[in-house]
Design a protein around this motif. Structure first.
Motif, PDB file in Angstrom:
ATOM      1  N   PHE A  20       0.823  -1.209   0.000  1.00 35.82           N
ATOM      2  CA  PHE A  20       0.000   0.000   0.000  1.00 35.82           C
ATOM      3  C   PHE A  20       0.858   1.261   0.000  1.00 35.82           C
ATOM      4  O   PHE A  20       0.481   2.272  -0.596  1.00 35.82           O
ATOM      5  CB  PHE A  20      -0.943  -0.010   1.207  1.00 35.82           C
ATOM      6  N   ALA A  21       2.005   1.216   0.680  1.00 30.05           N
ATOM      7  CA  ALA A  21       2.876   2.392   0.677  1.00 30.05           C
ATOM      8  C   ALA A  21       3.399   2.672  -0.727  1.00 30.05           C
ATOM      9  O   ALA A  21       3.377   3.817  -1.200  1.00 30.05           O
ATOM     10  CB  ALA A  21       4.040   2.183   1.658  1.00 30.05           C
ATOM     11  N   LEU A  26       3.102   5.737  -5.743  1.00 34.27           N
ATOM     12  CA  LEU A  26       2.929   5.729  -7.203  1.00 34.27           C
ATOM     13  C   LEU A  26       1.698   6.516  -7.624  1.00 34.27           C
ATOM     14  O   LEU A  26       1.732   7.269  -8.612  1.00 34.27           O
ATOM     15  CB  LEU A  26       2.823   4.285  -7.700  1.00 34.27           C
ATOM     16  N   LEU A  27       0.589   6.373  -6.876  1.00 33.20           N
ATOM     17  CA  LEU A  27      -0.630   7.108  -7.194  1.00 33.20           C
ATOM     18  C   LEU A  27      -0.406   8.607  -7.055  1.00 33.20           C
ATOM     19  O   LEU A  27      -0.798   9.400  -7.934  1.00 33.20           O
ATOM     20  CB  LEU A  27      -1.760   6.648  -6.270  1.00 33.20           C
ATOM     21  N   SER A  28       0.225   9.006  -5.939  1.00 35.01           N
ATOM     22  CA  SER A  28       0.479  10.440  -5.738  1.00 35.01           C
ATOM     23  C   SER A  28       1.392  11.001  -6.830  1.00 35.01           C
ATOM     24  O   SER A  28       1.135  12.089  -7.373  1.00 35.01           O
ATOM     25  CB  SER A  28       1.125  10.659  -4.362  1.00 35.01           C
ATOM     26  N   TRP A  29       2.444  10.256  -7.170  1.00 35.27           N
ATOM     27  CA  TRP A  29       3.369  10.712  -8.207  1.00 35.27           C
ATOM     28  C   TRP A  29       2.667  10.810  -9.562  1.00 35.27           C
ATOM     29  O   TRP A  29       2.862  11.774 -10.298  1.00 35.27           O
ATOM     30  CB  TRP A  29       4.545   9.747  -8.276  1.00 35.27           C
ATOM     31  N   THR A  30       1.838   9.823  -9.877  1.00 36.40           N
ATOM     32  CA  THR A  30       1.131   9.816 -11.167  1.00 36.40           C
ATOM     33  C   THR A  30       0.153  10.978 -11.256  1.00 36.40           C
ATOM     34  O   THR A  30       0.113  11.699 -12.271  1.00 36.40           O
ATOM     35  CB  THR A  30       0.389   8.484 -11.352  1.00 36.40           C
ATOM     36  N   VAL A  31      -0.650  11.181 -10.201  1.00 37.91           N
ATOM     37  CA  VAL A  31      -1.636  12.267 -10.223  1.00 37.91           C
ATOM     38  C   VAL A  31      -0.927  13.609 -10.288  1.00 37.91           C
ATOM     39  O   VAL A  31      -1.351  14.519 -11.032  1.00 37.91           O
ATOM     40  CB  VAL A  31      -2.546  12.174  -8.981  1.00 37.91           C
ATOM     41  N   THR A  32       0.148  13.769  -9.550  1.00 40.80           N
ATOM     42  CA  THR A  32       0.890  15.038  -9.574  1.00 40.80           C
ATOM     43  C   THR A  32       1.444  15.322 -10.962  1.00 40.80           C
ATOM     44  O   THR A  32       1.355  16.452 -11.466  1.00 40.80           O
ATOM     45  CB  THR A  32       2.037  14.980  -8.543  1.00 40.80           C
ATOM     46  N   LEU A 181      -5.165   8.125   1.263  1.00 38.11           N
ATOM     47  CA  LEU A 181      -4.776   7.813   2.633  1.00 38.11           C
ATOM     48  C   LEU A 181      -5.879   7.054   3.353  1.00 38.11           C
ATOM     49  O   LEU A 181      -5.614   6.096   4.102  1.00 38.11           O
ATOM     50  CB  LEU A 181      -4.439   9.106   3.376  1.00 38.11           C
ATOM     51  N   ALA A 182      -7.136   7.475   3.130  1.00 36.63           N
ATOM     52  CA  ALA A 182      -8.260   6.778   3.759  1.00 36.63           C
ATOM     53  C   ALA A 182      -8.360   5.342   3.242  1.00 36.63           C
ATOM     54  O   ALA A 182      -8.584   4.400   4.019  1.00 36.63           O
ATOM     55  CB  ALA A 182      -9.561   7.534   3.491  1.00 36.63           C
ATOM     56  N   ILE A 183      -8.186   5.180   1.912  1.00 34.04           N
ATOM     57  CA  ILE A 183      -8.224   3.827   1.344  1.00 34.04           C
ATOM     58  C   ILE A 183      -7.082   2.989   1.913  1.00 34.04           C
ATOM     59  O   ILE A 183      -7.254   1.815   2.265  1.00 34.04           O
ATOM     60  CB  ILE A 183      -8.148   3.894  -0.193  1.00 34.04           C
ATOM     61  N   ALA A 187      -7.591  -0.331   4.073  1.00 32.49           N
ATOM     62  CA  ALA A 187      -6.993  -1.581   3.579  1.00 32.49           C
ATOM     63  C   ALA A 187      -5.999  -2.137   4.595  1.00 32.49           C
ATOM     64  O   ALA A 187      -5.927  -3.359   4.803  1.00 32.49           O
ATOM     65  CB  ALA A 187      -6.318  -1.340   2.233  1.00 32.49           C
ATOM     66  N   PHE A 188      -5.221  -1.254   5.211  1.00 32.53           N
ATOM     67  CA  PHE A 188      -4.245  -1.708   6.200  1.00 32.53           C
ATOM     68  C   PHE A 188      -4.950  -2.313   7.413  1.00 32.53           C
ATOM     69  O   PHE A 188      -4.529  -3.346   7.936  1.00 32.53           O
ATOM     70  CB  PHE A 188      -3.355  -0.553   6.623  1.00 32.53           C
ATOM     71  N   LEU A 189      -6.030  -1.655   7.864  1.00 33.82           N
ATOM     72  CA  LEU A 189      -6.792  -2.195   8.985  1.00 33.82           C
ATOM     73  C   LEU A 189      -7.390  -3.555   8.628  1.00 33.82           C
ATOM     74  O   LEU A 189      -7.353  -4.496   9.430  1.00 33.82           O
ATOM     75  CB  LEU A 189      -7.903  -1.210   9.372  1.00 33.82           C
ATOM     76  N   PHE A 190      -7.906  -3.653   7.399  1.00 33.78           N
ATOM     77  CA  PHE A 190      -8.465  -4.929   6.953  1.00 33.78           C
ATOM     78  C   PHE A 190      -7.382  -6.007   6.915  1.00 33.78           C
ATOM     79  O   PHE A 190      -7.603  -7.147   7.332  1.00 33.78           O
ATOM     80  CB  PHE A 190      -9.103  -4.768   5.574  1.00 33.78           C
ATOM     81  N   SER A 191      -6.202  -5.653   6.411  1.00 29.02           N
ATOM     82  CA  SER A 191      -5.109  -6.628   6.324  1.00 29.02           C
ATOM     83  C   SER A 191      -4.656  -7.058   7.716  1.00 29.02           C
ATOM     84  O   SER A 191      -4.319  -8.220   7.943  1.00 29.02           O
ATOM     85  CB  SER A 191      -3.932  -6.042   5.542  1.00 29.02           C
ATOM     86  N   TYR A 192      -4.663  -6.103   8.658  1.00 28.68           N
ATOM     87  CA  TYR A 192      -4.277  -6.449  10.023  1.00 28.68           C
ATOM     88  C   TYR A 192      -5.277  -7.429  10.646  1.00 28.68           C
ATOM     89  O   TYR A 192      -4.889  -8.434  11.250  1.00 28.68           O
ATOM     90  CB  TYR A 192      -4.186  -5.190  10.875  1.00 28.68           C
TER      91      TYR A 192
END
Length: 489
Positions: A20-21, A26-32, A181-183, A187-192
């Motif tokens: 996820f990190a 990658l998402l932030s870099w692509t959108v920017t 960040l919310a996603i 997702a991280f909480l779900f994975s945990y």
């Protein structure tokens, strides 16, 4: 869990975190990049339109006044031109000579804090722009050379604000950041939770299997689930139950086999050792009687008494060994025994064997040396030790057997003989079965169990037995618990 063991839960969490990190970056870099590319296109298109409009205005101004392409005229109409262009373009405008010297500006403060990279490139004939971010605002500085009929007559430079464009871009980037960040958090909480759901029962299974490995077969897993892990826990519990049942059966069979083996070994040891000594004594007396019994009536009677006594003892041992083979106790019951008298009797019986080896036995005992023991076992003990002393002593040696009272009313029996020194590291092993196999003076037919049986008898009688080898003497010391006066066997 064992040290160095990385749990599945940790692997899940670290794995999902990395995924996820990286995805978030990658998402932030692509959108920017997309927004920056879009902004650059918007700015470029806007500046191209601005250049086209301003070029048309300047060209018309030159044509209306019938001037040629004179840069002097450009400087003369610069103030009026700057005013009109500022109104038409809604941007701050400044005019420069072809060398980059300021002629006139609609607002000099709008250009004072900006860099001059775009202006320098315009002096070299290029069209360029730079973007400046100051105080939360975004402005574009756009410079291009004004060319009339192929001749560069001056430079126009614009300062155009793009605050709304960049504010909109920032809002989009922030929205994307927080949504991502919310996603990521969800997702991280779900994975945990998923990793915990999987790893907790597996950790219980790992702990239970470790206890089983350490011998605890009473452990059971309490996992109330109906998925694959629940079925695995049920199978594990069933497997441990069956394993415990099988191990219990194996242990019972093992104990029974060990008991049978020990009984068989005990029977064999008694047969091979206890029958040999009386038979040897009988044979020795018989040979001596045959040689000189007729000429010595007293010796004849003494020899016959020994033969009869040893024969009776041999018969008793055979009966006892047969009873032992039926898992019955083949020894007489314990009683108070006069150890000195029994030792003298054994020394007298063994003296004929010693004579055959050209050796002698000297017996020195005190009186009233009472011990609590079984007569046959104690006799067997003395015979085994004396037999070893005869076999392993020097030729012509005198074997000393003594019995005396020591502290706490105990009785100490010592049998010593001169002989080959025994290394210290081998002394303890002599009491183990076949421990004397390597000794050079070993008698033909001996199987190395005499001292081992002696040690076993002393253990049963609650006494101690030790052997020492020093100054050319090998000495066996036995100590038995004393018994108060009473019935003597």
């Amino acid at each position: 869990m064992r040290g160095g063991f990385r749990s599945i839960r940790t692997k899940f969490i670290v794995g999902f975190f990395l995924i996820f990190a990286v995805s978030f970056l990658l998402l932030s870099w692509t959108v920017t990049n997309i927004i920056q590319t879009s902004n650059q296109k918007i700015i470029t298109d806007d500046l191209i339109g601005l250049k086209k409009t301003s070029n048309n205005y300047v060209r018309q101004a030159f044509m209306i006044n019938h001037f040629g392409n004179d840069d002097i005229y450009f400087g003369q109409i610069a103030e009026e031109m700057i005013s009109d262009l500022r109104y038409a373009m809604s941007s701050e405008v400044s005019a420069y000579t072809v060398d980059g010297e300021l002629i006139h500006a609609s607002d000099e403060s709008a250009f004072s804090g900006a860099g001059e990279d775009d202006l320098k490139q315009a002096t070299r004939g290029a069209t360029a722009y730079t973007i400046s971010y100051e105080g939360g605002t975004a402005a574009v500085y756009y410079s291009y050379p004004v060319v009339i009929d192929g001749v560069k007559v001056g430079i126009l430079r614009y300062s155009k604000p793009f605050d709304l464009l960049y504010e909109q871009s920032d809002r989009i980037l922030n929205a994307v950041f927080y949504i991502a960040l919310a996603i990521f958090g969800a997702a991280f909480l779900f994975s945990y939770l998923l990793s915990r759901h999987i790893s907790v029962p597996l950790a219980k299974l790992e702990g239970a299997s470790t206890e089983v490995m350490q011998g605890n077969l009473d452990v059971r897993l309490e996992v109330t689930r109906r998925d694959e892990i629940g079925r695995l826990a049920d199978n594990f519990n069933d497997m441990i139950g069956q394993l415990k049942s099988q191990i219990g059966k194996i242990e019972r069979d093992r104990d029974r086999l060990e008991k049978l083996h020990l009984q068989g070994k005990h029977f064999f040891d008694n047969v091979t050792h206890e029958l040999k000594t009386p038979l040897t004594s009988i044979l020795g007396y018989a040979e001596l009687i045959r040689e000189n019994g007729e000429s010595d009536p007293a010796f004849f009677r003494k020899g016959m008494d020994h033969i009869v006594g040893e024969s009776q003892r041999l018969h008793g041992m055979v009966v006892s060994l047969l009873e032992t083979s039926k898992e019955q106790g083949g020894w007489e019951e314990s009683g108070r025994i006069e150890a000195g008298s029994l030792l003298r009797d054994v020394c007298d019986a063994m003296s004929f064997k010693a004579q055959r080896y050209k050796k002698a036995i000297r017996c020195e005992t005190g009186n009233e040396l009472l011990v609590e023991a079984q007569p046959d076992k104690l006799r067997q003990l003395f015979i085994n030790i004396l037999d070893n002393a005869i076999k392993y002593s020097d030729p012509g040696a005198e074997i000393l057997a003594s019995a005396s009272s020591v502290a706490a009313e105990n009785v100490r029996i010592v049998i010593a003989n001169s002989g080959q020194p025994i290394p210290q590291e081998k002394l303890a092993s002599l009491f183990q079965p076949f421990g004397a196999e390597g000794r050079a003076a070993r008698e033909q037919g001996s199987v190395g169990l005499g001292l081992a049986i002696a040690k076993s008898i002393m253990d049963e009688l609650g006494g101690t037995i030790t052997i020492m080898s020093e100054d050319g003497m090998n000495k066996v010391t036995m100590e038995l618990r004393g018994a108060k006066a009473g019935r003597t066997v």
